[in-house]
Write an enzyme that holds these catalytic residues in place. Structure first.
Site, PDB file in Angstrom:
ATOM      1  N   GLY A 120       0.843  -1.187   0.000  1.00 14.47           N
ATOM      2  CA  GLY A 120       0.000   0.000   0.000  1.00 14.47           C
ATOM      3  C   GLY A 120       0.878   1.236   0.000  1.00 14.47           C
ATOM      4  O   GLY A 120       1.420   1.603  -1.037  1.00 14.47           O
ATOM      5  N   SER A 187       6.360  -4.390  -2.514  1.00 14.84           N
ATOM      6  CA  SER A 187       5.826  -3.087  -2.883  1.00 14.84           C
ATOM      7  C   SER A 187       6.114  -2.097  -1.739  1.00 14.84           C
ATOM      8  O   SER A 187       7.275  -1.947  -1.349  1.00 14.84           O
ATOM      9  CB  SER A 187       4.328  -3.221  -3.187  1.00 14.84           C
ATOM     10  OG  SER A 187       3.833  -2.084  -3.826  1.00 14.84           O
ATOM     11  N   TRP A 188       5.099  -1.422  -1.184  1.00 12.60           N
ATOM     12  CA  TRP A 188       5.360  -0.593  -0.006  1.00 12.60           C
ATOM     13  C   TRP A 188       5.967  -1.430   1.113  1.00 12.60           C
ATOM     14  O   TRP A 188       6.771  -0.939   1.909  1.00 12.60           O
ATOM     15  CB  TRP A 188       4.077   0.082   0.488  1.00 12.60           C
ATOM     16  CG  TRP A 188       4.189   0.533   1.918  1.00 12.60           C
ATOM     17  CD1 TRP A 188       3.648  -0.072   3.011  1.00 12.60           C
ATOM     18  CD2 TRP A 188       4.938   1.649   2.411  1.00 12.60           C
ATOM     19  NE1 TRP A 188       3.999   0.602   4.157  1.00 12.60           N
ATOM     20  CE2 TRP A 188       4.784   1.669   3.826  1.00 12.60           C
ATOM     21  CE3 TRP A 188       5.704   2.642   1.820  1.00 12.60           C
ATOM     22  CZ2 TRP A 188       5.375   2.630   4.638  1.00 12.60           C
ATOM     23  CZ3 TRP A 188       6.292   3.608   2.627  1.00 12.60           C
ATOM     24  CH2 TRP A 188       6.132   3.589   4.011  1.00 12.60           C
ATOM     25  N   ASP A 343       6.616  -4.973 -14.244  1.00 11.16           N
ATOM     26  CA  ASP A 343       5.945  -4.334 -13.116  1.00 11.16           C
ATOM     27  C   ASP A 343       5.644  -2.874 -13.480  1.00 11.16           C
ATOM     28  O   ASP A 343       6.551  -2.075 -13.667  1.00 11.16           O
ATOM     29  CB  ASP A 343       6.866  -4.410 -11.887  1.00 11.16           C
ATOM     30  CG  ASP A 343       6.183  -3.975 -10.599  1.00 11.16           C
ATOM     31  OD1 ASP A 343       5.268  -3.130 -10.664  1.00 11.16           O
ATOM     32  OD2 ASP A 343       6.589  -4.457  -9.524  1.00 11.16           O
ATOM     33  N   HIS A 371       3.499  -6.919 -11.218  1.00 12.11           N
ATOM     34  CA  HIS A 371       3.770  -6.444  -9.862  1.00 12.11           C
ATOM     35  C   HIS A 371       3.325  -7.401  -8.766  1.00 12.11           C
ATOM     36  O   HIS A 371       3.983  -7.511  -7.730  1.00 12.11           O
ATOM     37  CB  HIS A 371       3.061  -5.098  -9.662  1.00 12.11           C
ATOM     38  CG  HIS A 371       3.246  -4.495  -8.309  1.00 12.11           C
ATOM     39  ND1 HIS A 371       4.458  -4.020  -7.860  1.00 12.11           N
ATOM     40  CD2 HIS A 371       2.360  -4.285  -7.284  1.00 12.11           C
ATOM     41  CE1 HIS A 371       4.325  -3.536  -6.627  1.00 12.11           C
ATOM     42  NE2 HIS A 371       3.065  -3.694  -6.251  1.00 12.11           N
TER      43      HIS A 371
END
Length: 398
Positions: A120, A187-188, A343, A371
């Protein structure tokens, strides 16, 4: 040490791009050879590391090799997600006067601890996140970051910064009486994993990172200011069209204004558009189930508000290159970076920049993936990365 290398892997060294020389000493006790790292000894007695990278097609047949040249066959590593399992304990931890976070544990209560850091920010965890880890070996800890998932208050931005989340991770570790643990994030989650590990390297036994996001201006601009739109114009236009033409100079700021509106319906409309844009671009082959998350107002509000809040504030880091500048603090930690070639959300330039700064980390580029951690090739490499760390820990105990 024996290493599992897919047969489609191609290796090449890039001495002109980046090399690292370090004295041979005991200052790197956890540094272990990896298939992405070539070690050469110079006449001066210094050890030179040359970047190597693996390109992987998840459909290829595996090849087992022993890089130590012993001639023995290396054991095959599991590449499949583990079966669905339920938590054996869960609870809520009050981490501030405002925030309470949800946490859970599954797998082996006496196993090696691993903490899963979700993406996120604002994405929350899901049951499928438990399946990347061998439940007989790992004590699997998941938690929802501030404002996300089951944590309360929902979608709250107050006292919600990277540094607050890092403090929460430490509070949870202490609450569960864990001296050190493996850290896994995509990701985050890769951003937070790097930031946490750089601040608390003595608490981290290994790192598995996916879809690298360093929260730099060029990464934000690529995804939210028109770069990825060149590949997904059909998905981009609804995201773009919510914003009047006279506010399109910065979509992140324009969405921030709406996501923080006093009118809840304005917030929901912006949250749906923001979330659907990301969900439509997260897989190499669009995933309809994932895209439907954009229609879920409860999920979208936390996802969009918290993401936007962090992006407007540049991750709350003091500089654009903060995570790259502090790689030396974690250089000794065994690590694997898994990156989808296509991605769109977190393009490969960031994984590549991190690998150049940190050549000791093993970079796996999945040729047929975008991704999402749920894409077959990426999921397989994440499982393998955990299996390798598992074997390192097991061998260290023998």
């Amino acid at each position: 040490m024996r290493l599992y290398i897919p047969s489609s892997t191609r290796r090449f060294s890039l001495p002109l791009i980046s090399t690292l020389s370090t004295p041979i000493s005991s200052s790197l006790p956890r540094l272990l050879p990896s298939p992405s790292l070539s070690t050469k000894f110079t006449p001066s007695g210094r050890r030179s590391f040359v970047l190597r990278v693996h390109y992987i097609d998840h459909k290829s047949e595996p090849e087992l090799v022993d890089p130590m040249g012993s001639g023995k066959e290396a054991p095959e590593l599991n590449r499949n997600l583990y079966p669905v399992l339920e938590p054996y304990s869960s609870g809520f931890l009050k981490v501030s006067d405002i925030h309470t976070i949800y946490w859970e544990q599954s797998g082996n209560p006496e196993g090696h601890p691993v903490v899963f850091l979700h993406g996120g920010p604002g994405g929350g965890t899901s049951p499928n996140n438990r399946r990347f880890f061998d439940p007989e070996f790992y004590r699997i800890i998941l938690f929802d970051q501030r404002g996300a998932g089951k944590s309360t208050p929902h979608a709250c931005l107050e006292e919600n910064t990277t540094w607050d989340l890092i403090n929460d991770i430490e509070k949870l570790r202490e609450h569960l009486e864990i001296p050190e643990w493996q850290v896994f994030g995509g990701s985050w989650g890769s951003t937070l994993s790097l930031a946490y590990s750089q601040l608390h390297p003595d608490k981290v036994t290994g790192l598995v990172l996916r879809g690298i996001f360093l929260i730099r201006k060029k990464e934000i601009n690529w995804f939210y200011e028109g770069g990825a739109a060149a590949v997904y114009p059909d998905a981009w236009e609804p995201f773009r069209d919510l914003i009047p033409e006279n506010e399109r100079g910065c979509f992140v700021d324009a969405y921030g204004k709406r996501l923080n509106s006093d009118d809840l319906e304005t917030q929901y409309a912006a949250a749906r558009a923001w979330t659907k844009w990301e969900m439509m671009t997260a897989h190499l082959i669009p995933n309809e189930e994932n895209i439907k998350k954009g229609d879920d107002d409860y999920f979208s509000l936390a996802f969009a508000r918290i993401e936007n809040h962090y992006f407007v504030n540049k991750g709350f880091f003091p500089s654009d290159s903060y995570l790259l500048d502090n790689v030396d603090k974690i250089r000794h930690i065994p690590a694997t970076i898994v990156q989808g070639r296509y991605d769109m959300c977190c393009p490969m330039m960031s994984a590549w920049d991190l690998h150049k700064a940190w050549p000791e980390a093993d970079l796996k580029v999945v040729a047929d993936a975008g991704h999402s951690a749920n894409e077959p090739g990426i999921a397989a490499e994440l499982v393998v990365a955990n299996e390798k760390l598992k074997n390192i820990i097991k061998n260290g105990r023998d």
